[in-house]
Scaffold this active site. Structure first.
Site, PDB file in Angstrom:
ATOM      1  N   ASP A   1      45.563  52.169  37.523  1.00 43.33           N
ATOM      2  CA  ASP A   1      45.054  51.445  36.350  1.00 43.33           C
ATOM      3  C   ASP A   1      46.084  50.372  36.023  1.00 43.33           C
ATOM      4  O   ASP A   1      47.202  50.688  35.624  1.00 43.33           O
ATOM      5  CB  ASP A   1      44.878  52.408  35.166  1.00 43.33           C
ATOM      6  CG  ASP A   1      44.284  51.719  33.937  1.00 43.33           C
ATOM      7  OD1 ASP A   1      44.331  50.470  33.857  1.00 43.33           O
ATOM      8  OD2 ASP A   1      43.784  52.435  33.052  1.00 43.33           O
TER       9      ASP A   1
ATOM     10  N   TYR B   1      38.370  34.154  28.977  1.00 46.19           N
ATOM     11  CA  TYR B   1      38.338  34.469  30.417  1.00 46.19           C
ATOM     12  C   TYR B   1      38.894  33.302  31.242  1.00 46.19           C
ATOM     13  O   TYR B   1      39.798  33.484  32.054  1.00 46.19           O
ATOM     14  CB  TYR B   1      36.902  34.809  30.856  1.00 46.19           C
ATOM     15  CG  TYR B   1      36.812  35.071  32.350  1.00 46.19           C
ATOM     16  CD1 TYR B   1      37.272  36.263  32.886  1.00 46.19           C
ATOM     17  CD2 TYR B   1      36.287  34.104  33.216  1.00 46.19           C
ATOM     18  CE1 TYR B   1      37.207  36.500  34.259  1.00 46.19           C
ATOM     19  CE2 TYR B   1      36.217  34.338  34.586  1.00 46.19           C
ATOM     20  CZ  TYR B   1      36.678  35.536  35.097  1.00 46.19           C
ATOM     21  OH  TYR B   1      36.628  35.765  36.457  1.00 46.19           O
ATOM     22  N   GLY B   2      38.340  32.117  31.004  1.00 45.16           N
ATOM     23  CA  GLY B   2      38.800  30.935  31.755  1.00 45.16           C
ATOM     24  C   GLY B   2      40.283  30.684  31.546  1.00 45.16           C
ATOM     25  O   GLY B   2      41.017  30.359  32.485  1.00 45.16           O
TER      26      GLY B   2
ATOM     27  N   THR C   1      27.796  40.329  40.991  1.00 46.05           N
ATOM     28  CA  THR C   1      28.450  41.628  40.754  1.00 46.05           C
ATOM     29  C   THR C   1      28.121  41.998  39.313  1.00 46.05           C
ATOM     30  O   THR C   1      27.464  41.213  38.612  1.00 46.05           O
ATOM     31  CB  THR C   1      29.988  41.516  40.876  1.00 46.05           C
ATOM     32  OG1 THR C   1      30.452  40.601  39.869  1.00 46.05           O
ATOM     33  CG2 THR C   1      30.431  41.040  42.247  1.00 46.05           C
TER      34      THR C   1
HETATM   35  P1  NAP Z   1      33.344  43.769  38.495  1.00 42.94           P
HETATM   36  O1  NAP Z   1      32.168  44.044  39.320  1.00 42.94           O
HETATM   37  O2  NAP Z   1      33.268  43.921  37.016  1.00 42.94           O
HETATM   38  O3  NAP Z   1      34.570  44.648  39.055  1.00 42.94           O
HETATM   39  C1  NAP Z   1      35.816  44.599  38.455  1.00 42.94           C
HETATM   40  C2  NAP Z   1      36.686  45.672  39.038  1.00 42.94           C
HETATM   41  O4  NAP Z   1      37.976  45.625  38.395  1.00 42.94           O
HETATM   42  C3  NAP Z   1      36.122  47.084  38.784  1.00 42.94           C
HETATM   43  O5  NAP Z   1      36.401  47.903  39.872  1.00 42.94           O
HETATM   44  C4  NAP Z   1      36.904  47.528  37.564  1.00 42.94           C
HETATM   45  O6  NAP Z   1      36.991  48.929  37.402  1.00 42.94           O
HETATM   46  C5  NAP Z   1      38.257  46.929  37.924  1.00 42.94           C
HETATM   47  N1  NAP Z   1      39.180  46.932  36.799  1.00 42.94           N
HETATM   48  C6  NAP Z   1      39.013  46.418  35.556  1.00 42.94           C
HETATM   49  N2  NAP Z   1      40.079  46.694  34.789  1.00 42.94           N
HETATM   50  C7  NAP Z   1      40.936  47.398  35.564  1.00 42.94           C
HETATM   51  C8  NAP Z   1      42.209  47.987  35.336  1.00 42.94           C
HETATM   52  N3  NAP Z   1      42.809  47.948  34.140  1.00 42.94           N
HETATM   53  N4  NAP Z   1      42.823  48.613  36.364  1.00 42.94           N
HETATM   54  C9  NAP Z   1      42.220  48.691  37.571  1.00 42.94           C
HETATM   55  N5  NAP Z   1      41.015  48.190  37.831  1.00 42.94           N
HETATM   56  C10 NAP Z   1      40.383  47.556  36.843  1.00 42.94           C
HETATM   57  O7  NAP Z   1      33.851  42.281  38.721  1.00 42.94           O
HETATM   58  P2  NAP Z   1      33.945  41.394  40.062  1.00 42.94           P
HETATM   59  O8  NAP Z   1      32.957  40.304  39.928  1.00 42.94           O
HETATM   60  O9  NAP Z   1      33.948  42.250  41.263  1.00 42.94           O
HETATM   61  O10 NAP Z   1      35.373  40.742  39.824  1.00 42.94           O
HETATM   62  C11 NAP Z   1      36.504  41.023  40.648  1.00 42.94           C
HETATM   63  C12 NAP Z   1      37.516  39.912  40.443  1.00 42.94           C
HETATM   64  O11 NAP Z   1      36.943  38.664  40.842  1.00 42.94           O
HETATM   65  C13 NAP Z   1      37.948  39.731  38.985  1.00 42.94           C
HETATM   66  O12 NAP Z   1      39.322  39.453  38.935  1.00 42.94           O
HETATM   67  C14 NAP Z   1      37.129  38.530  38.535  1.00 42.94           C
HETATM   68  O13 NAP Z   1      37.717  37.873  37.452  1.00 42.94           O
HETATM   69  C15 NAP Z   1      37.085  37.704  39.797  1.00 42.94           C
HETATM   70  N6  NAP Z   1      36.007  36.723  39.866  1.00 42.94           N
HETATM   71  C16 NAP Z   1      34.706  37.136  39.864  1.00 42.94           C
HETATM   72  C17 NAP Z   1      33.699  36.163  39.956  1.00 42.94           C
HETATM   73  C18 NAP Z   1      32.225  36.544  40.004  1.00 42.94           C
HETATM   74  O14 NAP Z   1      31.388  35.641  39.971  1.00 42.94           O
HETATM   75  N7  NAP Z   1      31.879  37.816  40.113  1.00 42.94           N
HETATM   76  C19 NAP Z   1      34.021  34.803  40.024  1.00 42.94           C
HETATM   77  C20 NAP Z   1      35.359  34.419  40.019  1.00 42.94           C
HETATM   78  C21 NAP Z   1      36.332  35.399  39.956  1.00 42.94           C
HETATM   79  P3  NAP Z   1      35.891  49.746  36.514  1.00 42.94           P
HETATM   80  O15 NAP Z   1      34.706  49.959  37.389  1.00 42.94           O
HETATM   81  O16 NAP Z   1      36.617  51.017  36.177  1.00 42.94           O
HETATM   82  O17 NAP Z   1      35.582  48.904  35.311  1.00 42.94           O
END
Ligand code: NAP
Length: 285
Positions: free
Chosen positions: A74, A200-201, A237
């Site tokens: 975590d 966020y940004g 996602t």
């Molecule tokens: P997601 O589906 O919400 O997954 C986020 C992951 O991070 C989940 O496994 C979540 O765990 C985990 N997490 C959150 N807080 C945490 C903590 N304190 N310790 C450990 N794990 C933690 O989001 P995603 O779209 O896959 O995003 C992944 C990354 O890509 C992020 O950094 C996001 O900002 C970046 N990103 C995403 C997009 C997009 O369009 N999706 C675009 C640009 C950048 P839980 O399941 O326990 O919540």
């Protein structure tokens, strides 16, 4: 599989779902990474082990049983960070690549100090602390999943934006600026002082600029560790939502390009840079 063939260990944070999960799966199935061990981490052990069990079935023909390892992590819990580092040191001594993927986004319409704390703790402050804790255990590369959301920030005043465009901004300056941003939110003066109303940004802007700073520190360059930031694009996602442009597979292209980028040495023109669509870009335009 002969376990002695494993020649690389990659750790992925926040990998029980979404992009982190996609990266683990891509590493297991990619022909370039067949001798790579992947450590899937999650903050919730139950969710992490459920994902591991699914991958063990789906990727059985890629020797997942020998190559996939689970460990709790975590990012927001100091004890969990410490335990994870101890576990790495005791189990492997060092790892090759860290992929900092864990991230959050507050989907409410709220914009206040609580949203700042929630977003900045995971996306910026604790990711920084975890990376600083891990760096002595990393031999090859750190890849951060940041975001091009920072390119769409609307600054009300160019003086504020100029602070972020300053060349060679330091970690100290970034920490100070993040406190100024929080104060402006708390005192509700953010509009008149010219800050964007987007936590966020902003958290990803701070992260991308810190990555650029960190990549050039002696601690990193002496160890010859490559450091890259990237945006996966807008990906379907839980965070990206179903209207996102990219499938999970399409979202893997840039992170996997950086993870599998060959060469064991730092390239000065690429070190610390922010990548989009496998090309150097800028987190702020
Ligand atoms: P997601 O589906 O919400 O997954 C986020 C992951 O991070 C989940 O496994 C979540 O765990 C985990 N997490 C959150 N807080 C945490 C903590 N304190 N310790 C450990 N794990 C933690 O989001 P995603 O779209 O896959 O995003 C992944 C990354 O890509 C992020 O950094 C996001 O900002 C970046 N990103 C995403 C997009 C997009 O369009 N999706 C675009 C640009 C950048 P839980 O399941 O326990 O919540």
């Amino acid at each position: 599989m002969d376990v002695t063939k494993i020649n690389k260990t990659v750790v992925v944070t926040g990998a029980n779902k979404g992009i982190g999960y996609g990266i683990v799966k891509s590493l297991l199935t990619s022909s370039k990474s067949q001798n790579t061990r992947v450590v899937l981490t999650s903050r919730n052990t139950e969710l992490g082990l459920k994902t591991v069990n699914g991958l063990l079935k789906d990727c059985a023909s890629f020797n997942a049983a020998e190559r996939l390892v689970y460990q709790q992590l975590d990012i927001n819990d100091t004890k969990s960070q410490e335990n994870f580092c101890d576990w790495v040191a005791k189990t492997y001594g060092t790892i090759d690549i860290l992929v900092n993927n864990a991230g959050v986004s507050d989907n409410s319409d709220k914009f206040d100090a609580d949203v700042f704390d929630f977003t900045f703790s995971t996306n910026f402050y604790e990711t920084v602390k975890f990376t600083e804790r891990m760096i002595k255990l990393i031999t090859e590369k750190v890849v951060f999943i940041s975001s091009s959301a920072s390119q769409y920030l609307e600054f009300g005043k160019s003086e504020i934006k100029a602070k972020f465009l300053k060349e060679n901004i330091t970690a100290e300056e970034l920490m100070k600026l993040s406190k100024e941003f929080r104060n402006a939110i708390e005192s509700k003066t953010y509009k008149q002082t010219g800050w964007p109303d987007n936590c966020y940004g902003m958290s990803k802007l701070f992260l991308s600029l810190w990555i650029r700073y960190f990549a050039k520190t002696k601690e990193v360059t002496d160890r010859n560790v490559q450091v890259y930031g990237c945006c996966p694009g807008w990906v379907k996602t839980d965070m990206g939502g179903q209207n996102a442009h990219k499938t999970l597979e399409e979202g893997m292209v840039t992170p996997m390009y950086l993870i599998e980028l060959e060469g064991s040495k730092i390239q000065n023109d690429l070190q610390g840079q922010f990548f989009e669509n496998c090309k150097v870009s800028s987190p702020l335009k």
